[in-house]
Design a protein around this motif. Sequence first.
Motif, PDB file in Angstrom:
ATOM      1  N   ASN A1157     -26.650  27.123 -24.266  1.00  0.00           N
ATOM      2  CA  ASN A1157     -25.726  26.354 -25.093  1.00  0.00           C
ATOM      3  C   ASN A1157     -26.236  24.915 -25.161  1.00  0.00           C
ATOM      4  OD1 ASN A1157     -25.047  25.249 -22.605  1.00  0.00           O
ATOM      5  ND2 ASN A1157     -23.253  26.581 -22.355  1.00  0.00           N
ATOM      6  N   GLU A1158     -25.377  24.020 -25.623  1.00  0.00           N
ATOM      7  CA  GLU A1158     -25.817  22.637 -25.763  1.00  0.00           C
ATOM      8  C   GLU A1158     -26.140  21.996 -24.420  1.00  0.00           C
ATOM      9  OE1 GLU A1158     -21.413  22.884 -25.272  1.00  0.00           O
ATOM     10  OE2 GLU A1158     -22.922  23.835 -26.576  1.00  0.00           O
ATOM     11  N   LYS A1159     -25.650  22.577 -23.326  1.00  0.00           N
ATOM     12  CA  LYS A1159     -25.921  22.033 -21.999  1.00  0.00           C
ATOM     13  C   LYS A1159     -27.242  22.553 -21.423  1.00  0.00           C
ATOM     14  CE  LYS A1159     -20.966  21.802 -20.977  1.00  0.00           C
ATOM     15  NZ  LYS A1159     -19.888  22.254 -20.061  1.00  0.00           N
ATOM     16  N   GLY A1160     -27.796  23.559 -22.027  1.00  0.00           N
ATOM     17  CA  GLY A1160     -29.038  24.141 -21.526  1.00  0.00           C
ATOM     18  C   GLY A1160     -28.872  25.631 -21.302  1.00  0.00           C
TER      19      GLY A1160
END
Length: 1795
Positions: A1157-1160
């Motif tokens: 996701n956008e966090k990795g």
Amino acid sequence: MASPPERAVAALERCFRALPADAVPAVVDCVLASSASTSPAQLFHALLRSPTCPEEQEQGLQAQSDLHASISYAAALRHLLSRFDNPPKAKDALRLLLWRLFLPLLRDTIEPNLHQAVALMCDAISDTGSWDLLGATIVPFCIRSSAVAMGLSACHDSMLYHGMMEADLAGENLAPMLTLSKASSVLALLLADILVRRRTVLSVDHLDSQEGAIDLDKLVQNLTWDLSTLVLKMFAHGQEYRSCATQILLQPLLISLADNPCVTVMLGAVQHRLSRFGFLECIWDSCISLFSLGCGERLDAYNILSLYFSTLKLGHQVPVLGADKLQEFDLRNVLEFWNQLRKGLAFYVLTISLSIFTSFGNDGSQHCSSKSSADLPAQTKSNTATTKRERWANKEAKSLGVREMDQSDEHCSNGLDRWKIFLLLYEMLQEYGTHLVEAAWTHQVMLLFESTPQTDYLNHTSRGTFHAQMESWEGILQWMTVLWERGFTHDNPQVRCLVMQSFLDIAWERYKVCSHIIPRGFVLGSLIRGLNDVVHHKDFGIGGVYNSKTIKGAKSFFSTYAQNLTRRDRMHLVWSLASAAKHDSFGRAGLMTLASCVASCTCQSDINDAPCATPGKGASKCDGDVPPEVRSADLLDALWILSERSKQHFNPKYRLKVCEQVIKVATSLINATEVPLNQLLHFISTIPREFTDYFGPLRVIVQEWFVQKKECSPGYTLLSKLIDFPTTFMKHNKQDQGSNLFDDEDVNAWEAEARRWARTLFLVTSDEQHLKRILGFIEAHGYKLSESEQCPVGECVPIKFFIIVLSFIEELEVGQRKLVCQDKTILKGGSDRANGLELHDLNEKLAKSLSLVLETMVVFSKLSCSVFWLRNIENMDLPYTVKGKLGGPSQRRLATSITSSVLQGIWSMRFISSVASWCNHYNSGDSFFSTFSFLWDFYWKVIKHSTYATETGAELHLAAYEALAYVLAALSAARNSKYLDLVETKQTNQARKFSLDISVTTFLNNINHLLANGILTRSRRAVLMTWKWLCVDSLLSISCCLSDNESQLKRLDPLFSDSTLQYIFHDVIESLENAGENSVLSILRCVRSVLGLLHLNMGNRSFTSVGISYETMMQLAKSSWILHLSCNKRRVAPIAALLSAILHPAMFCNLEMHQANEKGPGPLKWFIENLLNEGSKSPRTIRLAALHLSGLWLMYPKTLRFYMEELKLLSLYGSVAFDEDFEAELSENHEARFEVSMLAQSPDREFTEVFINTELYARVSVAVLFHQLWKQIKEKKISETEEALQSGKLFLLKLLDSAVNDKDLSKELYKKYSSVHRRKVRVWQMICVLSQYVEDDIVREVISSTHTCLYRNNLPAVRQYLETFAILLYLKFPTMAEEQLIPIFHDKGMRQQALSSYVFIAANIILHSRQLSVQINHLNQLLPPILPFLTSHHHSLRGFTQLLVHSVLSRLWPTLRLETSEDVIFERRCFQELKDYLAENSDCVRLRVSIEGFLDVFDPNASGTPSGIFSARPEVSEFECVPVSVMERVIDFLNDVREDLRHAIAKDTVTIKNEGLTVEEHGNEGKSGECVSELSQPGCQDALDFQKKITPRRDSEQASSLNARGPSRLISEIEEDDQFFNLALEARLHAVETIKQSQQELIVVASLVDRIPNLAGLTRTCEVFRAAGLVVADKSILQDKQFRLISVTAEKWLPISEVPVDSVKAYLERKRAQGYSVIGLEQTAHSRPLDRFEFPRRTVLVLGREKEGIPVDIIHVLDGCVEIPQLGVVRSLNVHVSGAIAVWEYTRQHNQRGT
């Protein structure tokens, strides 16, 4: 106006700087003649008073011009002195000249002008005959300067020194003293000069008849005496003085002693005499003192001796020791001299001394008997068995003189011959290449051993020490040990192997006398260290075989060495050998060799209790290091060390082999009853217990050793000692007040001792009655514990009792587990009488005995545990052992008295918990209800107890938690759920009946408070953390220990609520990063248990609803990873626990934990990436990860799509092939086995376990995963069928894309067995397994990638998997076979290698089509395009096609269905003839026989499965589990046939090659095949002038000129097929012999050349011009591919020698001694142009380095240098070009001379 002398001085001074010294006398005469009024005396004194006199120069003679002027000045004065008319005045003038001119001149002059100055001074003295004046001035002054420099006050024993003191020097001012080196140089030059003058005088007449001759002789003798005294004093001083004496003074002094055998001097009224032998004795005494000082002094002593011997040998009358009446000292017979030479092997000293000692010839005392040729040992090689390498080495050895002793009888006749052999062997080690050592070493050694001396080694003293060196076995072996020692430590590993193998191959059983007198120091030192060298054990450990040829040879030698030893001597030897493991570090093979050698020494009969057959041998073997007697206890200690050292090598099979040897020695030489019991227990503890436990391989041997029948009373048997051990163990010394106090170290020592006792007891015990005494002991002492008066709190007796009982129980449990694992039928009530003991019955009896005393134990425990609840405890002074200790395990910070009480409380609870848990397995009912109630009460009391704000109170609380860990472990292991009812009364206001929430939260709050309040030190907090997580792990495990039926009832009421589990989970995350290594397992188990319980409580609900979110899981993954990296050792158990905890099945199914996701990346994705990256450095990590992940991916196929890169990494992984530590941990460590069992299991466990400890395991696991996944998809056993199928397709396409486009995987040129080769094999192995996932949507893309790879060049190991994959595809999609293969067969530009693969693919498609109609169609469509390849010029394609077509026709002939029409009949006849030819032709039959079994390797049902890929093929190799391919077998067969044809038709081929060519004379020397033969008739030359260079392609005209003979066509065909040039060269084998006879006597030395292209070009040039040989620095370049491409097999026809750069000078000197002229190709100041230089016939041509040329030190060795005249600007040529030009010029000159 100036006087005439002044004008003459002025005229001379102007000439001094311009004229040489030789011209000065003439100028002086001219000056005297021009001034008649000036006499020589006047001019002499005027010059002496001149300011230009050296004495007047304040700064000394600095400039070269000043020095030249001074020399000329001295020459003028010396000439004037010779013109004096009055001798007395001349003598006075000479005195002034010496002091004022020559002394300053000598002080400031440097070499080489110093020699000129001394010569002038001696000429001046000789002119006047005043030699006594020299002895009274300059010489004493130099001696005094030397004495002052050395710090000597006076030389009282110096003749000339005293003469100087008596001289009248009142009117002279002496110059400053000379330096030591300058004074020594002057004295040495003076002595050398006057010796020459003395010889000149003696050559004319006697001394008495000539004026001044007596003074000259007296000066020589006095100076010789003084220098001898001075030299000896300098030897006794520091290294600087010794160096000065050795380098400057010693040589002229020795020359003087050679001229004067006896020097006589008068010192006062006493006459002294000095002979050269007396001086030699003094020198030897000085050397003796130097030998004992150090390495530097030893080297100085060798230099002194070397100079002594070399001086006596060079050009002077050699003084033979014992040859004249003045003999005083005979160095030959000094034993210490030979010992010191052996010790340092001063080779030059040895060779020079031998040449002197043997110069007087054979005295008739040296004789030896030679053995006949029939007595040659078995290890001598037959000439017919030598390899090509050995034959070349033999020839080279003979050419270099190494085989000069190899005469027709091949036996040395005397000691001198043996010395020659010894020196040759030494030279081989120092100078020659490896191949020469291989050729000559063994042969020369055998010459020594075959020449048996007549004299016995004990009688050598009667014949003198010198004769004993090589006239007795003792002397020969002592010198041979020197060579063996050097050979064992040689820089070249191959030389070390050759020397060691030569030593071990000696038939020592034939030379028993030799083996017995080999020095013990060599056997125990150099030999053992040499055997430890890994280069001797190349095959060691391969395939699990821990043996080698070297080990076998060593065992044979030591068996012979110890054969005739008495038992006492053998124990000495065994003790010494085993003790080597204590002093030196041994590798795996070295330790195994040592153990085997020790065991071989004991494998003799025990009847040798009499002294050895040969007297005196025992003394010769013992060097003083071995004690006079070795006790059994000492020997057992040495064996204990040997067994202990094997622990560092973890492989259990290896350790078993070592322990077998150790036990063999112990059983042979040691009586177990004679050894102290404690020592015996320690020894047994070093043997891994799996070897001595039930069904262990060493159990029976150890038992027989323990119970062996010896003549001893029953009271002293080992069994009686073991039965009495508990009683003696419990005894305690109460003599002093502090005897009752103890700490953790004492308890640990007691525990280890008790465990050793229990293990040994069950090895010895064979009667159940013996153990009843121990049961009675347990009951009796158990009851006594309740009597507090007899056993006060803090006494060690209770703890020792607890230790004894628990060790006894632990040993019973180990035995029971072994029996259950061995025989699954052992149930309750069953028994196994291994060792005559019913374990189950014994367990029940022990449980009954312990249950009787358990209540008493509870009472005692309550009393002991009171120390935990003490109040108002103030801090006490800590013992010094705690205060002052740094490092090591953390110690309790308590007073010693409190520590003893705390340990008693802990051990009492440990005892109650362990005994109750163990007895609960054997006694049912409520007999232990009260005990478990007590344990629960203790639990509640601990978690509710508050900690006081003192360090002592906190330490007591920590001890309570330690005891609680044992309590909870017992409660969690209780198999009866009714014990949980005991906690119910402790719960109030709980919604769930059996909830442990309050107890767990209370426990965590209290222990976290204790951790956070800062009272405990850091190390103690780490200990508390360990106990905390052990307790939590036990609490979480309670619900897992219920029986199946009860767990179903209790599962309705969970023991832990979700909130409590979340609380524990967050506590775990906070503690992970700071956890110690001891807490790793317990804390990871808590993670696993919490996740499992949450999953059980929540069912199928999402985890995010209970608080385990993405962020929380990421924090857990990162914290656990930090913990993993902080562990120092990569043990199996922590890695497996990490995998099972973080990659828990309950979390793995959640896709949110994988997808990015956008966090990795997801937490689990992040964790797996890091794990596999780290696994590239840790084989066990990657293997355990592959095991666990393959099981998880099989359970949740939908997660596969996130891990394509990781799957590829596992598929291509390859690392260490064998991890011994891994296998050892699984076999020895219970925790490791348990944690591995908690991992997700492999889809095909039985198959993958075969590879668990190999580099194949990771990709085998992936292959099995996808294979099992496909089977489930096919059988529709999983719900995620579509996801699994898509994942398989995605992975297949990714691998194919890598195979086509990856930088490494797409390479076409790579080496066999390289990393690229391995990766290619791995990727195509996996692609073959994935072939089942190919469906219509991707088949086109897959086949396109496959064709791309098939067209590329690949090695057969890779190509066979490409072919397998293509066959599987076409069998699955038959319609595409004809569509794609037929155009390929019609493509005339297709590569031959690719065509071979497509033929194999088409043949297997035809043979393995499943439907008959499809098979017939394939036969009709694919067979016709293949048939033309039967006539291919490419031999491998042709042979391969013949093989496959025969297979197709043989199997499918009935299916051809050829009708009876005329055309069909013709077709059928053609096929019938073809079939019959292929079936009956002898070559085709041979081809089929050679590959029998390989053609049927493809199986459509197995070749695409993991079992088919990794193990189901014939002749599977160790390389990536790859079988030998059919194509490889065909190529090998054709190569073998070609070799046979080469030798069979070589003679005919030579005749064909030279047909039509005539020779002018029948006796002319044969020409090279590269040169045109000279014709007898001039008119025929033009007609027959053609290029004779052999090329692969020949036109028809050449074939017809050779009369189209069959063998020629066959060779031509093979050459065209292979494109090899060496075939034609090998066909000229017979011509080569003629060529060799006409070789030129030119040797080209190219050792300084290091670039391979230059060396290859020189090889080709030398072979073309028939040079006698080429010398290179390293012959390994001959195997280089680049070298072979340039040399075009020239190295096969040219003798090439190996001479390292360091040995070039010695090689050139040796060649010069053989009559060669050594010429260098170099531009020097005196080099001659090449076109003007006439080469000698026997020439050695030396070439220089590419840039630097020939070094200066080698130029000095050359006889001359030549250079190539050059006209351009660049002043150098390439070394190959230069060498070629010089070789041609040599050839041109000698060809002209020959004509």
